[in-house]
Design a protein around this motif. Sequence first.
Motif, short mmCIF file in Angstrom:
data_model
loop_
_atom_site.label_atom_id
_atom_site.label_comp_id
_atom_site.label_asym_id
_atom_site.label_seq_id
_atom_site.Cartn_x
_atom_site.Cartn_y
_atom_site.Cartn_z
N VAL A 38 75.41 99.81 -8.31
CA VAL A 38 76.70 100.82 -9.00
C VAL A 38 75.25 101.03 -10.20
O VAL A 38 75.50 99.45 -11.48
N VAL A 39 74.69 101.71 -10.39
CA VAL A 39 74.20 101.54 -11.25
C VAL A 39 73.44 102.74 -12.13
O VAL A 39 74.07 103.86 -10.95
N THR A 40 73.23 103.25 -13.17
CA THR A 40 72.84 104.27 -13.76
C THR A 40 72.10 104.12 -15.37
O THR A 40 72.54 103.24 -16.32
N PRO A 41 70.72 104.81 -15.60
CA PRO A 41 70.46 105.75 -14.43
C PRO A 41 69.60 105.14 -13.54
O PRO A 41 69.80 103.55 -13.67
N ALA A 42 69.21 105.58 -12.06
CA ALA A 42 69.03 105.02 -10.98
C ALA A 42 67.53 103.85 -11.61
O ALA A 42 66.30 105.21 -12.08
N PRO A 43 66.75 102.83 -11.41
CA PRO A 43 65.97 102.06 -12.02
C PRO A 43 64.97 102.62 -11.09
O PRO A 43 64.89 102.66 -9.80
N LYS A 44 63.77 103.40 -12.00
CA LYS A 44 62.28 103.02 -11.00
C LYS A 44 61.42 102.21 -11.30
O LYS A 44 61.43 101.52 -11.90
N GLY A 45 60.22 102.48 -9.80
CA GLY A 45 59.41 101.81 -10.20
C GLY A 45 59.51 100.20 -10.22
O GLY A 45 60.43 99.92 -8.82
N GLU A 46 58.80 99.84 -11.01
CA GLU A 46 59.06 98.30 -10.40
C GLU A 46 60.77 97.76 -11.32
O GLU A 46 61.31 95.94 -10.39
N LYS A 50 81.75 91.48 -11.75
CA LYS A 50 81.86 92.82 -12.57
C LYS A 50 81.90 93.10 -13.95
O LYS A 50 81.93 92.59 -14.06
N ARG A 51 81.67 94.42 -14.21
CA ARG A 51 81.86 94.68 -15.35
C ARG A 51 82.52 96.18 -15.85
O ARG A 51 82.09 96.57 -14.86
#
Length: 201
Positions: A161-169, A191-192
């Motif tokens: 569950v992550v935001t924003p979605a990481p890009k590239g490396e 979790k946090r």
Amino acid sequence: MSRETLDLWFDTACPWAWMTSRWGLEVAKVRDIDVKFHVMSLNILNRDKDIPADYRALMDRALAPMRIVTAAIAEHGEEITEPLYTAIGTRIHPGGEKDFDKAVAEALDEVGLPADLMKYGERDDYDAALQESHDEALALVGDDVGTPICRVAGTAFFGPVVTPAPKGEDAGRLFDGVLAVASTPGFFELKRTRNQGPVFD
């Protein structure tokens, strides 16, 4: 050496599954994996649970799109899953479309599928297939999670569950870390508290 597959189960109504799906597609650009999408259903998951009325209303609305996606896969092949999910999800999540029927109808048109598939939103023709895929996901991680569920290299987990979605490396590094943690025998949870909603970019 054969490429790994990152299997990802989604419900079109879930913004967090959307974020994870965008991350997965980024990972495929920088790691030797293919991403394969599968259907599951938050409606089915929450059917017998005591949930708030507003969330119940969302769960009721969420079933029709997943029925239609499942019908599209059954009648037009698995290769349609990712483009159809992307077309629907782009409208619902970054696009902010609240009318799921409108989002799905426009998405079917975008990817060249027949509008007649909309009829399956109110029919149970493919409910068994949706249930089977849903059950496969929960068999991997247990029934106290929701979407998204991922599986790669013999390891399955809820999230990330992550935001924003990481890009590239950055996406690749998160993949490496998630896989390392999730594949550790006896590891169950990290979790946090979420203090930010999904950021669509």
